[in-house]
Write a protein that holds these residues in place. Structure first.
Motif, PDB file in Angstrom:
ATOM      1  N   GLY A 302       0.828  -1.201   0.000  1.00 10.50           N
ATOM      2  CA  GLY A 302       0.000   0.000   0.000  1.00 10.50           C
ATOM      3  C   GLY A 302       0.863   1.251   0.000  1.00 10.50           C
ATOM      4  N   SER A 303       1.858   1.283   0.865  1.00 13.47           N
ATOM      5  CA  SER A 303       2.706   2.482   0.976  1.00 13.47           C
ATOM      6  C   SER A 303       3.476   2.746  -0.313  1.00 13.47           C
ATOM      7  CB  SER A 303       3.690   2.317   2.140  1.00 13.47           C
ATOM      8  OG  SER A 303       2.991   2.221   3.362  1.00 13.47           O
ATOM      9  N   GLY A 304       3.902   1.685  -0.969  1.00 14.90           N
ATOM     10  CA  GLY A 304       4.612   1.859  -2.231  1.00 14.90           C
ATOM     11  C   GLY A 304       3.712   2.522  -3.276  1.00 14.90           C
ATOM     12  N   PRO A 325       8.986  16.632   0.941  1.00 19.17           N
ATOM     13  CA  PRO A 325       9.582  15.978   2.120  1.00 19.17           C
ATOM     14  C   PRO A 325       8.780  14.783   2.631  1.00 19.17           C
ATOM     15  CG  PRO A 325       9.654  18.363   2.361  1.00 19.17           C
ATOM     16  CD  PRO A 325       8.817  18.070   1.141  1.00 19.17           C
ATOM     17  N   ALA A 326       7.470  14.875   2.574  1.00 15.48           N
ATOM     18  CA  ALA A 326       6.637  13.747   3.027  1.00 15.48           C
ATOM     19  C   ALA A 326       6.869  12.532   2.141  1.00 15.48           C
ATOM     20  CB  ALA A 326       5.165  14.151   3.004  1.00 15.48           C
ATOM     21  N   VAL A 327       7.003  12.772   0.858  1.00 12.40           N
ATOM     22  CA  VAL A 327       7.203  11.663  -0.077  1.00 12.40           C
ATOM     23  C   VAL A 327       8.597  11.067   0.097  1.00 12.40           C
ATOM     24  CG1 VAL A 327       7.251  11.013  -2.510  1.00 12.40           C
ATOM     25  CG2 VAL A 327       5.570  12.681  -1.695  1.00 12.40           C
ATOM     26  N   LYS A 328       9.580  11.927   0.285  1.00  8.45           N
ATOM     27  CA  LYS A 328      10.934  11.418   0.503  1.00  8.45           C
ATOM     28  C   LYS A 328      11.007  10.608   1.796  1.00  8.45           C
ATOM     29  CE  LYS A 328      13.677  14.720  -2.163  1.00  8.45           C
ATOM     30  NZ  LYS A 328      14.684  15.807  -2.119  1.00  8.45           N
ATOM     31  N   LYS A 329      10.309  11.072   2.794  1.00 11.91           N
ATOM     32  CA  LYS A 329      10.273  10.325   4.052  1.00 11.91           C
ATOM     33  C   LYS A 329       9.702   8.926   3.821  1.00 11.91           C
ATOM     34  CE  LYS A 329       7.407  11.566   7.401  1.00 11.91           C
ATOM     35  NZ  LYS A 329       6.908  12.312   8.586  1.00 11.91           N
ATOM     36  N   ALA A 330       8.639   8.888   3.021  1.00 10.90           N
ATOM     37  CA  ALA A 330       8.024   7.584   2.726  1.00 10.90           C
ATOM     38  C   ALA A 330       9.020   6.677   2.014  1.00 10.90           C
ATOM     39  CB  ALA A 330       6.765   7.777   1.880  1.00 10.90           C
ATOM     40  N   TRP A 331       9.736   7.217   1.031  1.00 11.41           N
ATOM     41  CA  TRP A 331      10.701   6.392   0.303  1.00 11.41           C
ATOM     42  C   TRP A 331      11.784   5.848   1.239  1.00 11.41           C
ATOM     43  CZ3 TRP A 331      11.552   3.312  -3.475  1.00 11.41           C
ATOM     44  CH2 TRP A 331      12.856   2.883  -3.723  1.00 11.41           C
ATOM     45  N   PHE A 370       7.168  -1.170  -4.801  1.00 10.46           N
ATOM     46  CA  PHE A 370       8.460  -0.577  -4.428  1.00 10.46           C
ATOM     47  C   PHE A 370       9.137   0.051  -5.653  1.00 10.46           C
ATOM     48  CE2 PHE A 370      13.050  -0.914  -3.615  1.00 10.46           C
ATOM     49  CZ  PHE A 370      13.163  -0.473  -2.302  1.00 10.46           C
ATOM     50  N   LEU A 371       9.112  -0.681  -6.759  1.00  6.29           N
ATOM     51  CA  LEU A 371       9.719  -0.172  -7.994  1.00  6.29           C
ATOM     52  C   LEU A 371       8.968   1.060  -8.503  1.00  6.29           C
ATOM     53  CD1 LEU A 371      10.533  -3.494  -9.886  1.00  6.29           C
ATOM     54  CD2 LEU A 371      12.171  -1.892  -8.878  1.00  6.29           C
ATOM     55  N   MET A 372       7.640   1.013  -8.397  1.00  7.07           N
ATOM     56  CA  MET A 372       6.859   2.170  -8.840  1.00  7.07           C
ATOM     57  C   MET A 372       7.220   3.394  -8.009  1.00  7.07           C
ATOM     58  SD  MET A 372       3.159   0.346  -9.556  1.00  7.07           S
ATOM     59  CE  MET A 372       2.342   1.824 -10.181  1.00  7.07           C
ATOM     60  N   ALA A 373       7.290   3.201  -6.703  1.00  8.62           N
ATOM     61  CA  ALA A 373       7.648   4.325  -5.829  1.00  8.62           C
ATOM     62  C   ALA A 373       9.011   4.878  -6.220  1.00  8.62           C
ATOM     63  CB  ALA A 373       7.628   3.863  -4.371  1.00  8.62           C
ATOM     64  N   GLY A 374      10.000   3.990  -6.327  1.00  6.31           N
ATOM     65  CA  GLY A 374      11.348   4.446  -6.679  1.00  6.31           C
ATOM     66  C   GLY A 374      11.389   5.182  -8.001  1.00  6.31           C
ATOM     67  N   SER A 375      10.609   4.693  -8.956  1.00  5.65           N
ATOM     68  CA  SER A 375      10.664   5.270 -10.301  1.00  5.65           C
ATOM     69  C   SER A 375      10.231   6.729 -10.325  1.00  5.65           C
ATOM     70  CB  SER A 375       9.793   4.446 -11.265  1.00  5.65           C
ATOM     71  OG  SER A 375       8.420   4.696 -11.024  1.00  5.65           O
ATOM     72  N   GLU A 376       9.344   7.114  -9.436  1.00  3.38           N
ATOM     73  CA  GLU A 376       8.914   8.524  -9.402  1.00  3.38           C
ATOM     74  C   GLU A 376       9.704   9.340  -8.380  1.00  3.38           C
ATOM     75  OE1 GLU A 376       6.940  10.344 -11.328  1.00  3.38           O
ATOM     76  OE2 GLU A 376       6.419   8.665 -12.640  1.00  3.38           O
ATOM     77  N   VAL A 377      10.096   8.725  -7.279  1.00  4.59           N
ATOM     78  CA  VAL A 377      10.913   9.458  -6.296  1.00  4.59           C
ATOM     79  C   VAL A 377      12.216   9.911  -6.964  1.00  4.59           C
ATOM     80  CG1 VAL A 377      12.208   9.237  -4.137  1.00  4.59           C
ATOM     81  CG2 VAL A 377       9.868   8.341  -4.306  1.00  4.59           C
ATOM     82  N   LEU A 378      12.689   9.096  -7.873  1.00  3.31           N
ATOM     83  CA  LEU A 378      13.898   9.395  -8.636  1.00  3.31           C
ATOM     84  C   LEU A 378      13.792  10.730  -9.371  1.00  3.31           C
ATOM     85  CD1 LEU A 378      16.405   7.652  -8.981  1.00  3.31           C
ATOM     86  CD2 LEU A 378      15.269   6.469 -10.856  1.00  3.31           C
ATOM     87  N   ASN A 379      12.569  11.101  -9.725  1.00  5.28           N
ATOM     88  CA  ASN A 379      12.388  12.318 -10.522  1.00  5.28           C
ATOM     89  C   ASN A 379      12.006  13.545  -9.696  1.00  5.28           C
ATOM     90  OD1 ASN A 379      12.985  10.982 -12.919  1.00  5.28           O
ATOM     91  ND2 ASN A 379      10.877  10.263 -13.131  1.00  5.28           N
ATOM     92  N   LEU A 380      11.940  13.392  -8.384  1.00  8.51           N
ATOM     93  CA  LEU A 380      11.664  14.562  -7.546  1.00  8.51           C
ATOM     94  C   LEU A 380      12.866  15.493  -7.652  1.00  8.51           C
ATOM     95  CD1 LEU A 380      10.191  12.866  -4.338  1.00  8.51           C
ATOM     96  CD2 LEU A 380       8.944  14.123  -6.112  1.00  8.51           C
ATOM     97  N   ASP A 381      12.588  16.746  -7.687  1.00  5.86           N
ATOM     98  CA  ASP A 381      13.529  17.853  -7.964  1.00  5.86           C
ATOM     99  C   ASP A 381      14.970  17.471  -8.281  1.00  5.86           C
ATOM    100  OD1 ASP A 381      14.396  18.923  -4.627  1.00  5.86           O
ATOM    101  OD2 ASP A 381      14.231  16.972  -5.561  1.00  5.86           O
TER     102      ASP A 381
END
Lengths: 381, 381, 381
Positions: A302-304, A325-331, A370-381
């Motif tokens: 769910g969190s991913g 920051p909230a999203v980075k914390k989640a990652w 997990f992969l989905m989360a990483g794939s977008e966190v990678l593109n944060l600023d």
């Protein structure tokens, strides 16, 4: 699940709430102010490698568990362009012979086609991917008669519409949307919208801005309503993750001028606000969104999905950057649930409502999230 | 193997006996008084992961080598309930399309069905496992005419009964027994007993309480008898391991009130006593049970089967708990044969009589024996 | 690739030559005077394990990429007799059902058969390998009419002969040669020679002792000739590696008294001299053999093939032992391109002329080249 079982579930929930055991992730997340992109990429590759080395499915390598996993692999490829993901995608598609799973009325069984269409869009070689089985499935799924559409199924789950459970909004709509785009046939998008609305109307709780998993969890206002031990409604984290991540997938490939796009954007924003509001302090959502104390540990599938959807919103201008920051914390918390060897733990097993996970519990769809989360966190600023 | 070759083998054995080279395991076993269960579990998972990453077979992924390996995986799952084993089981069954191998008269070719039946009993989903090919095999195997049953095969191996070599008692009987239990058809158990007795009568040496591998190794009392360099009979460790572990498998699922159960319990006890008597000091059996000096190093496939059977006996009340230290010693020595990366070494290659192994020699059925051993040692208190 | 694109390529080459960026391998090769054989073996096994865990192909697991990789695995087995290689070979052959890929006129699509024939020669079990699809392919390839043979294809690549691109000399001739030997049918060798000569006559540059990749790179003496930025002809490292390694493969199994053997030995020697002459200081060849400054880093697929062929020549008396240090230097540099986890990096991706690689770039055929190199370096004294 009949009402007797639901009662039992409620009892178990109650018990757990009162004895709320605190389970810790594999290793405690360290407080880091910035995110190292090469570190994210390395985590993602390790997750892929571990999962490829541990093939798992519920009933077939073309079932929804593989479907969700390979959506994650496809998004990882889209984001990184690393051919390690495309190699895995092509390999499964080839050996699955580009087949869907077999129940043509069941949204689950076409989830795998997201990866097939993606490969066809990106994989290069003409005539490599065979989308004929996908087309046959989608046509039968949309246009053939069946008990669910007809409303003649007597299940208490409310199987009176095509997509009667919220997970379905991840399984079929993104596939229809992507197929419409890839083949330039907007009719598939229109059909998607029609059935999407049915599910929205049945399962979306406008007050809570969350989806009930199915009709068993929609309150009728009488004493048979399923309640969490704290008296609240049951909103399952992964169930809402399916919808929320599915919305990001749909919006990502929906024409910007599609007439119903505002509906999806608005729904995305409502859910994003809610998911952010209820994010636990340590970054990861509990399996029961409104009764986090039931199983008081972060759950990764769910969190991913939530993390993916939130990061996608920031990356695509639908969500304010102040939520970064909230999203980075989640990652970071997700990453802390990954074992040294790459295994993504803390994944609730196959189910239909909140149940606990553990450091060792894993599933391919959890790795996909997990992969989905990483794939977008990678593109944060 | 004709007699000329056997003579050559004897010469080689003699040579080896006189020059007895001492080979040491990957790392020397440490003296530990207790066994850490999480350590056993970790060793087992590493063995599984290495083996899954190194698929091997003699002639097909459904042959007896895979069959024996997946018996080990099934027992590991039964003992730990860790879904990492079930995932591997389901994966192989699915891709093997639930097929046996093809020689319907050959016990080897149905060994894989033990895993199929196990998955059907534990794996949950209805109609996931297809036991039809197994049923067809078993019916043909039991009821169709063939040269072996008819006694018209002229091989010097004594192919005059269905199960003319002792390995066969691992390959087919546990499958028949489990199938009888799962499908509630005792006739398969009765047929098993009938053919089992034929093999017992031909190959069991009541004095030595061990099985000859086949008729080449049964003494006729003349100077053509095959002898070890030390003048004793040739009793192959893995060959007896097949029988001994097979007995534990059979007893584990045989009805407690089955009329012939006492025969199997008694045979189990006789072999257990013998195997314990001749256990080498360092815990692991040599490939030649009565001429250990031939190849004076522990061999893992035979030793794994012995360890499994002994531990099973203690766990199930057929063997006195006083033997627990001997079994734990064997496990520790087995574990010392596992490489850092998970590979289970010191496995004698495919064969039919004692031959040496090495630190690097491996086979899937050796890994299976290792998993079987671990699965029961885990339950020793 | 039409001339416009070629011009673009030339511009890119020019740009790169002038800005020659120096890329370093994963770790700098250490200066070692002797080569540790167990170290070579360990590197080879790690390469195999990583590659098996990361299946990749261009269009099918039977395509040329897999074909070249499994030539490497076969040579590694031939050299070490380690069954870890045979297990991988048999596994792929079984699941590929011993099929070639499907374009019967295309040399690429039969490269996989080298491994099938090798397994049949070494793998033991009768009737395990099915060479019927290989035979059907070879017969159609040699004797059926097609556009390339007929010279009716209008491509600027010069598709007017069966093997119109130099890579083809690795893909089909070693298969024909090995099939002729294995089945004792010299006619396949004679046919091989006939088509080999066509390619030799079209693409071999006698002055430079290197092969043009195809007719686009053969100078006609006018201003449309494709030039490197430094004004030289374009000779692609991997393209020449295909030919050079293919020559060693052919000679390895060609009858010593075959009438045309001197032609192949002579061609081998000419290329060996040239390849040695232009070996860069650090041991590894650049993607553009005559314009190394274009992409000034060692490239592993071409270098692996060169190293294999050179070491094979020393081991088989065609090349003076004085060149051993050069070959060992190449191996050490190749090894420095392998990642800690076994991945063989610095492999130029699928292509047809010089392009750069990177520390992370990999392909199964690059791993194959690495295994081929190791398999012969292992035999240098």
């Amino acid at each position: 699940m009949n009402k007797t079982i639901l009662t039992l579930v409620a009892v178990v929930l109650l018990f757990n709430c009162s004895t709320a055991q605190k389970v810790t992730p594999v290793e405690a997340p360290k407080v880091v102010s910035t995110i190292d992109k090469s570190d994210i990429k390395a985590s993602m590759i390790k997750a892929l490698e571990w999962q490829e080395a541990h093939p798992i499915f519920a009933i077939s390598p073309t079932d929804w568990t593989a479907g969700a996993y390979y959506v994650g692999v496809a998004r990882a490829h889209k984001s990184t362009n690393d051919m390690i993901y495309m190699a895995a995608l092509k390999n499964q598609g080839y050996w699955n012979n580009w087949q869907t799973y077999k129940r043509l009325h069941h949204a689950d069984d076409v989830a795998i086609s997201y990866s097939y269409i993606y490969i066809d869009m990106k994989g290069g070689r003409r005539n490599f991917v065979d989308l004929e089985p996908t087309k046959k499935f989608l046509d039968a799924h949309l246009y053939d008669d069946d008990n669910w559409k007809a409303g003649t199924d007597k299940s208490n789950m409310g199987k009176t519409i095509l997509w009667w459970w919220c997970d379905a909004l991840f399984m079929a709509p993104p596939v229809l949307n992507l197929y419409a785009k890839h083949t330039k046939q907007p009719k598939y998008l229109d059909e998607m919208h029609k059935f999407y609305m049915e599910t929205y109307n049945q399962l979306y709780d406008k007050e809570e801005r969350l989806f009930a998993r199915d009709m068993r969890f929609v309150w009728q206002g009488n004493d048979k309503d399923t309640k969490e031990p704290n008296g609240k409604k049951v909103f399952w984290s992964r169930g809402n993750g399916w919808v929320f991540a599915g919305l990001a997938l749909i919006l990502d490939d929906m024409p910007t001028d599609y007439e119903h796009r505002p509906f999806y954007e608005n729904l995305y924003k409502e859910m994003a606000d809610k998911i952010l509001e209820i994010q636990p302090e340590d970054g990861l959502w509990r399996t029961s969104l409104l009764c986090p104390e039931s199983y008081d540990h972060g759950e990764v599938s769910g969190s991913g999905f939530h993390t993916f959807a939130l990061a996608w919103g920031i990356n695509n201008g639908l969500l304010d950057k102040k939520h970064t920051p909230a999203v980075k914390k989640a990652w970071k918390a997700l990453k802390a649930c990954q074992h040294e060897d790459g295994r993504v733990g803390w994944v609730q097993n196959i189910g239909a409502f909140p149940e606990p996970a553990s450091a060792d519990s894993w599933q391919n769809f959890g790795t996909g999230a997990f992969l989905m989360a990483g794939s977008e966190v990678l593109n944060l600023d």
